[in-house]
Design a protein around this motif. Structure first.
Motif, PDB file in Angstrom:
ATOM      1  N   LYS A 192       0.840  -1.200   0.000  1.00  0.00           N
ATOM      2  CA  LYS A 192       0.000   0.000   0.000  1.00  0.00           C
ATOM      3  C   LYS A 192       0.881   1.260   0.000  1.00  0.00           C
ATOM      4  CE  LYS A 192      -3.936  -0.222   0.491  1.00  0.00           C
ATOM      5  NZ  LYS A 192      -5.039  -0.324  -0.506  1.00  0.00           N
ATOM      6  N   GLU A 193       0.399   2.305  -0.694  1.00  0.00           N
ATOM      7  CA  GLU A 193       1.077   3.590  -0.733  1.00  0.00           C
ATOM      8  C   GLU A 193       0.358   4.547   0.218  1.00  0.00           C
ATOM      9  OE1 GLU A 193       2.532   6.922  -4.031  1.00  0.00           O
ATOM     10  OE2 GLU A 193       1.445   5.114  -4.659  1.00  0.00           O
ATOM     11  N   TYR A 194       1.149   5.258   1.022  1.00  0.00           N
ATOM     12  CA  TYR A 194       0.601   6.147   2.047  1.00  0.00           C
ATOM     13  C   TYR A 194       1.107   7.575   1.839  1.00  0.00           C
ATOM     14  CZ  TYR A 194      -0.940   2.065   4.730  1.00  0.00           C
ATOM     15  OH  TYR A 194      -1.564   0.907   5.133  1.00  0.00           O
ATOM     16  N   LYS A 195       0.363   8.506   2.418  1.00  0.00           N
ATOM     17  CA  LYS A 195       0.743   9.911   2.371  1.00  0.00           C
ATOM     18  C   LYS A 195       0.317  10.574   3.676  1.00  0.00           C
ATOM     19  CE  LYS A 195      -1.670  12.543  -0.318  1.00  0.00           C
ATOM     20  NZ  LYS A 195      -2.241  13.207  -1.523  1.00  0.00           N
ATOM     21  N   LEU A 196       1.239  11.362   4.248  1.00  0.00           N
ATOM     22  CA  LEU A 196       0.952  12.086   5.481  1.00  0.00           C
ATOM     23  C   LEU A 196       0.963  13.582   5.177  1.00  0.00           C
ATOM     24  CD1 LEU A 196       0.604  12.171   8.617  1.00  0.00           C
ATOM     25  CD2 LEU A 196       3.092  12.374   8.747  1.00  0.00           C
ATOM     26  N   GLU A 197      -0.086  14.278   5.617  1.00  0.00           N
ATOM     27  CA  GLU A 197      -0.169  15.724   5.454  1.00  0.00           C
ATOM     28  C   GLU A 197      -0.309  16.372   6.824  1.00  0.00           C
ATOM     29  OE1 GLU A 197      -3.336  16.760   2.855  1.00  0.00           O
ATOM     30  OE2 GLU A 197      -2.378  15.922   1.051  1.00  0.00           O
ATOM     31  N   ILE A 198       0.553  17.341   7.088  1.00  0.00           N
ATOM     32  CA  ILE A 198       0.491  18.109   8.333  1.00  0.00           C
ATOM     33  C   ILE A 198       0.279  19.568   7.961  1.00  0.00           C
ATOM     34  CG2 ILE A 198       1.739  18.814  10.406  1.00  0.00           C
ATOM     35  CD1 ILE A 198       3.266  16.203  10.303  1.00  0.00           C
ATOM     36  N   ASP A 199      -0.813  20.139   8.423  1.00  0.00           N
ATOM     37  CA  ASP A 199      -1.111  21.538   8.125  1.00  0.00           C
ATOM     38  C   ASP A 199      -0.230  22.462   8.955  1.00  0.00           C
ATOM     39  OD1 ASP A 199      -3.071  20.674   6.433  1.00  0.00           O
ATOM     40  OD2 ASP A 199      -4.734  21.045   7.829  1.00  0.00           O
ATOM     41  N   SER A 200      -0.094  23.694   8.476  1.00  0.00           N
ATOM     42  CA  SER A 200       0.596  24.703   9.277  1.00  0.00           C
ATOM     43  C   SER A 200      -0.192  24.925  10.563  1.00  0.00           C
ATOM     44  CB  SER A 200       0.727  26.007   8.496  1.00  0.00           C
ATOM     45  OG  SER A 200      -0.543  26.494   8.131  1.00  0.00           O
ATOM     46  N   ALA A 201       0.520  25.104  11.649  1.00  0.00           N
ATOM     47  CA  ALA A 201      -0.063  25.315  12.985  1.00  0.00           C
ATOM     48  C   ALA A 201      -0.720  24.067  13.565  1.00  0.00           C
ATOM     49  CB  ALA A 201      -1.064  26.466  12.979  1.00  0.00           C
ATOM     50  N   ALA A 202      -0.478  22.889  12.958  1.00  0.00           N
ATOM     51  CA  ALA A 202      -0.980  21.652  13.572  1.00  0.00           C
ATOM     52  C   ALA A 202      -0.237  21.362  14.869  1.00  0.00           C
ATOM     53  CB  ALA A 202      -0.834  20.487  12.598  1.00  0.00           C
ATOM     54  N   PHE A 203       1.027  21.767  14.916  1.00  0.00           N
ATOM     55  CA  PHE A 203       1.828  21.650  16.135  1.00  0.00           C
ATOM     56  C   PHE A 203       2.263  23.052  16.551  1.00  0.00           C
ATOM     57  CE2 PHE A 203       2.204  17.498  14.244  1.00  0.00           C
ATOM     58  CZ  PHE A 203       2.278  16.616  15.310  1.00  0.00           C
ATOM     59  N   ILE A 204       2.029  23.410  17.800  1.00  0.00           N
ATOM     60  CA  ILE A 204       2.441  24.702  18.337  1.00  0.00           C
ATOM     61  C   ILE A 204       3.219  24.446  19.626  1.00  0.00           C
ATOM     62  CG2 ILE A 204       1.678  26.939  19.222  1.00  0.00           C
ATOM     63  CD1 ILE A 204      -0.817  26.670  17.510  1.00  0.00           C
ATOM     64  N   ASP A 205       4.415  25.051  19.719  1.00  0.00           N
ATOM     65  CA  ASP A 205       5.234  24.792  20.909  1.00  0.00           C
ATOM     66  C   ASP A 205       4.864  25.732  22.045  1.00  0.00           C
ATOM     67  OD1 ASP A 205       6.417  27.218  20.438  1.00  0.00           O
ATOM     68  OD2 ASP A 205       8.406  26.434  20.004  1.00  0.00           O
ATOM     69  N   ILE A 206       5.552  25.584  23.167  1.00  0.00           N
ATOM     70  CA  ILE A 206       5.208  26.331  24.380  1.00  0.00           C
ATOM     71  C   ILE A 206       5.509  27.816  24.244  1.00  0.00           C
ATOM     72  CG2 ILE A 206       5.487  24.341  25.898  1.00  0.00           C
ATOM     73  CD1 ILE A 206       8.261  25.353  26.616  1.00  0.00           C
ATOM     74  N   TYR A 207       6.240  28.205  23.192  1.00  0.00           N
ATOM     75  CA  TYR A 207       6.539  29.623  22.974  1.00  0.00           C
ATOM     76  C   TYR A 207       5.648  30.230  21.889  1.00  0.00           C
ATOM     77  CZ  TYR A 207      10.648  27.878  25.407  1.00  0.00           C
ATOM     78  OH  TYR A 207      11.471  27.267  26.312  1.00  0.00           O
ATOM     79  N   GLY A 208       4.663  29.470  21.428  1.00  0.00           N
ATOM     80  CA  GLY A 208       3.729  29.963  20.437  1.00  0.00           C
ATOM     81  C   GLY A 208       4.193  29.814  19.005  1.00  0.00           C
ATOM     82  N   ASN A 209       5.316  29.136  18.770  1.00  0.00           N
ATOM     83  CA  ASN A 209       5.806  28.921  17.411  1.00  0.00           C
ATOM     84  C   ASN A 209       5.026  27.784  16.745  1.00  0.00           C
ATOM     85  OD1 ASN A 209       7.944  30.854  17.681  1.00  0.00           O
ATOM     86  ND2 ASN A 209       9.043  29.334  18.918  1.00  0.00           N
ATOM     87  N   ALA A 210       4.577  28.010  15.514  1.00  0.00           N
ATOM     88  CA  ALA A 210       3.764  27.027  14.797  1.00  0.00           C
ATOM     89  C   ALA A 210       4.592  26.361  13.706  1.00  0.00           C
ATOM     90  CB  ALA A 210       2.539  27.693  14.185  1.00  0.00           C
ATOM     91  N   CYS A 211       4.267  25.100  13.432  1.00  0.00           N
ATOM     92  CA  CYS A 211       4.992  24.367  12.393  1.00  0.00           C
ATOM     93  C   CYS A 211       4.528  24.820  11.011  1.00  0.00           C
ATOM     94  CB  CYS A 211       4.787  22.869  12.553  1.00  0.00           C
ATOM     95  SG  CYS A 211       3.114  22.304  12.147  1.00  0.00           S
ATOM     96  N   ALA A 212       5.347  24.560  10.007  1.00  0.00           N
ATOM     97  CA  ALA A 212       4.973  24.816   8.625  1.00  0.00           C
ATOM     98  C   ALA A 212       4.242  23.598   8.074  1.00  0.00           C
ATOM     99  CB  ALA A 212       6.215  25.116   7.792  1.00  0.00           C
ATOM    100  N   ALA A 213       3.545  23.782   6.975  1.00  0.00           N
ATOM    101  CA  ALA A 213       2.847  22.658   6.341  1.00  0.00           C
ATOM    102  C   ALA A 213       3.870  21.670   5.778  1.00  0.00           C
ATOM    103  CB  ALA A 213       1.937  23.163   5.232  1.00  0.00           C
ATOM    104  N   THR A 214       3.553  20.385   5.921  1.00  0.00           N
ATOM    105  CA  THR A 214       4.471  19.327   5.495  1.00  0.00           C
ATOM    106  C   THR A 214       3.692  18.207   4.821  1.00  0.00           C
ATOM    107  OG1 THR A 214       5.940  19.804   7.353  1.00  0.00           O
ATOM    108  CG2 THR A 214       6.229  17.689   6.262  1.00  0.00           C
ATOM    109  N   LYS A 215       4.288  17.646   3.768  1.00  0.00           N
ATOM    110  CA  LYS A 215       3.734  16.462   3.113  1.00  0.00           C
ATOM    111  C   LYS A 215       4.842  15.430   2.946  1.00  0.00           C
ATOM    112  CE  LYS A 215       0.061  18.706   0.433  1.00  0.00           C
ATOM    113  NZ  LYS A 215      -0.509  18.906  -0.939  1.00  0.00           N
ATOM    114  N   LYS A 216       4.547  14.202   3.323  1.00  0.00           N
ATOM    115  CA  LYS A 216       5.498  13.100   3.192  1.00  0.00           C
ATOM    116  C   LYS A 216       4.774  11.878   2.641  1.00  0.00           C
ATOM    117  CE  LYS A 216       9.314  14.773   5.257  1.00  0.00           C
ATOM    118  NZ  LYS A 216      10.695  14.704   4.768  1.00  0.00           N
TER     119      LYS A 216
END
Length: 659
Positions: free
Chosen positions: A484-508
């Motif tokens: 099977k072929e898989y794909k993971l998508e993470i939107d921007s701000a899906a992860f936010i750290d304790i200092y308020g920094n948000a992640c960028a969008a990612t696709k793998k």
């Protein structure tokens, strides 16, 4: 044939045909002959000796390498002897008083070599006796690391005629030797009798096991030295391919010569704060000698410690990272505090201790602000260039996104996982912003997943840090579907750290191979202990890549990628799934480790199945040479390679002297 072999006729033919260069290599052949003893005062093997001074003479100039560590005098000398090498001689001054009616041996191991090429003499031992006879018995064997069967080089091996368990911790060893690069030892000058044998990597020079930090090995077997006449075969070579003759040579065979000692270091129990550091401004770290289930209590002297930290602990809880929640604390260069923790006192008992600490940021705030200003000025220049070109211009410098690493293999196995690691602790996760898809023909279908936090809780009173996650499909046993072929998508701000920094969008993306792309490894192991076993599949670096537990000795690794592997397994006596060391005071050996002695070559769609009895292979021959890190005879091989290169330039055949 112990000499260089030069085929004169072959060389002449090649010279006439222009295929070889005439003459000798510049400087001649490199010497492969180790130094040879030509005499000694007193003589080697002398009796009724009453002098503490010995001189040994050689046939060439010699080097003596690190005698304080490599040369071993037996019986052990509590006052270190003076051993010096100069020119063609070695002098030894024994500073302890000589014992009456005692055989003395001076084991030089590989400390002696010739002055020019560094050819080691190898396992030379000088002996004499203060009595009328010299003891000639020997016992030999190997010392291996209990955890991975690596040869232990340079560890002391000693005999006791006192068979009590307390002798090792109260009395210096009776006779000693030191292991060579292969882990082999030979204790010489042994009198008839009964002995027990130990290994000790001592730290204080008393030849007694007195510190938990000292590596040790012990056995309850009673050693009775003996000897017998024996015959060995020496092969004489006519050339590199043909045997001239096989000569049988008589010798005295000393027994036992196959003792195996498995060395380990006990779990340390003395707990103290080793050091603290603050490499990055947003967290500081405590390093303890030993972990403890209770986290230290911190009281801030120039800050309020209440709800100030997130705690990240190592698996053994001996390393503690304190992440600062408040950016005001991050910007504070100096943190003054008292730290109360459990530590051992002078009697070895755990008690509460308090230290006053001043923790400084490695990079002061002023320097960090200066670096930020440089980045801002660089961004301004970029905008000015864009404006001149008529390109779009940003009005605000973009904020750096959260440093989020997503690791996913392009060709996963069903047991694989997606790793998600943040450089800083996570405060919020938007599960709707994380989507896993599986391809069904031409359609991508969203699939459920499990996101597991891998943090370790060190103290229930302090919330653990959330920084490292593992994502797997929400299926039976959380396995990925074959083919099977898989794909993971993470939107921007899906992860936010304790200092308020948000992640960028990612696709793998990744594709799981089919069953035909994998192999299966099956071992039927004959167990010598009625306990669970743990099998570990290893790569070429002796690194564990898969682990399987078994209550029966049958070990199966499914969905193994084609390639070369090795197998280690151990008797999991306490059934905790990990290897545990030993403890001498409680008569506890380290858990027994075995290696399958051959390389495992896996081919796609082709199972590898074996039945193996570890007792069929001595422990010192089990670990394959390709993954054994401790090597030997490096200098000798280097010289042989030089001579082989010279012979190649001459167009002649070279056979080393050991053939």
């Amino acid at each position: 044939m112990r000499r260089y072999v030069i085929y004169i006729l072959a060389a002449a033919i090649m010279a006439l045909s222009g295929c070889a260069r005439m003459g000798q290599p510049d400087g001649g052949w490199y010497d492969e002959t180790p130094p040879r003893v030509v005499g000694a005062i007193p003589e080697d093997g002398a009796t009724d000796v009453n002098t503490n001074h010995i001189t040994i003479f050689f046939d060439e100039f010699i080097k003596l390498d690190n005698p304080s560590e490599k040369v071993v005098v037996s019986p052990p000398q509590l006052e270190a002897p003076e051993i010096k090498g100069a020119g063609r001689r070695i002098t030894i001054q024994l500073n302890d008083s000589l014992r009456p009616n005692t055989t003395y041996t001076i084991d030089f191991s590989d400390a002696i070599s010739d002055n020019n090429e560094g050819n080691p003499m190898g396992n030379y031992t000088f002996s004499f006796s203060t009595g009328t006879a010299i003891d000639t018995m020997e016992v030999a064997g190997y010392v291996l690391e209990a955890e991975n069967l690596e040869p232990v080089k340079g560890i002391l091996v000693g005999l006791y005629d006192n068979l009590s368990d307390t002798a090792f911790t109260t009395t210096p060893m009776l006779r000693v030797a030191r292991t060579d690069p292969t882990g082999r030892f030979q204790v010489k000058g042994v009198a008839p009798g009964q002995y027990r044998v130990y290994a000790l990597q001592e730290a204080d020079g008393d030849y007694i096991f007195s510190q938990k930090s000292e590596k040790i090995a012990f056995s309850h077997d009673i050693i009775v030295p003996s000897s017998k006449p024996d015959v060995r075969q020496d092969t004489i070579w006519r050339d590199s391919l043909h045997i001239e003759n096989i000569v049988q040579t008589g010798y005295t065979h000393f027994l036992p010569d196959d003792i195996v000692l498995r060395a380990f270091t006990e779990v340390p129990t003395d707990r103290y704060l080793v050091k603290n550091e603050r490499k990055e401004a947003d967290h500081f770290t405590f390093y303890f000698s030993v972990g403890h289930e209770q986290a230290p209590k911190i009281h801030g002297l120039n800050f309020d410690e209440h709800d100030a930290f997130l705690l990240e602990a190592s698996e053994r809880r001996d390393t503690l990272h304190y992440w600062l929640r408040d950016t005001l604390l991050v910007n504070q260069d100096t943190l003054n505090m008292t730290v109360t923790y459990m530590g051992t006192d002078t009697t070895g008992v755990l008690t509460s201790k308090t230290d006053t600490l001043q923790i400084l940021a490695k990079t002061p705030l002023a320097k960090r602000q200066k670096e930020q200003q440089k980045e801002y000025e660089k961004w301004q220049k970029q905008q000015e260039k864009a404006k001149k070109k008529g390109d779009p211009v940003e009005t605000t410098m973009p904020v750096k996104p959260l440093d989020l690493k997503v690791q996913i293999a392009s060709d996963m196995s069903p047991f694989g996982y997606i790793g998600i690691e943040s450089a800083t602790p996570i405060a919020h996760i938007d599960s709707a912003g994380i989507r896993l898809y599986a391809r069904n023909d031409t359609v991508w279908e969203e699939r459920p997943y499990v996101l597991a936090d891998r943090s370790i809780v060190a103290d229930n009173d302090i919330p653990p840090v959330q920084r490292i996650y593992v994502l797997r499909p929400d299926t039976v046993a959380n396995l990925w579907t074959l083919g099977k072929e898989y794909k993971l998508e993470i939107d921007s701000a899906a992860f936010i750290d304790i200092y308020g920094n948000a992640c960028a969008a990612t696709k793998k993306g990744a594709k799981v191979k089919t069953a035909d792309d994998f192999s299966t490894i099956i071992f039927h192991v004959t167990r010598d202990q009625d306990v669970p076993y743990v099998g570990e599949l290893l790569d070429k670096s002796d690194r564990v890549i898969r682990q399987v537990s078994s209550a029966t000795g049958d070990i199966t690794f499914e969905y193994v990628k084609p390639g070369e592997y090795y197998l280690r397994f151990f008797a999991d006596a306490n059934d905790n799934g990990r290897w545990d060391t030993g403890e001498y005071a409680n008569d506890l050996q380290a858990e027994t480790v075995y290696y399958y002695p051959e390389k495992i070559e896996c081919k796609a769609h082709w199972p590898f199945e074996r039945t193996w009895n570890p007792a069929s292979t001595p422990a010192y021959r089990q670990k394959p040479g390709d993954i054994t890190k401790q090597k030997s005879d490096k200098q000798k091989k280097k010289i042989m390679n030089k001579n082989a290169d010279r012979a190649k330039k001459l167009g002649i055949i070279y056979i080393p002297k050991n053939q």
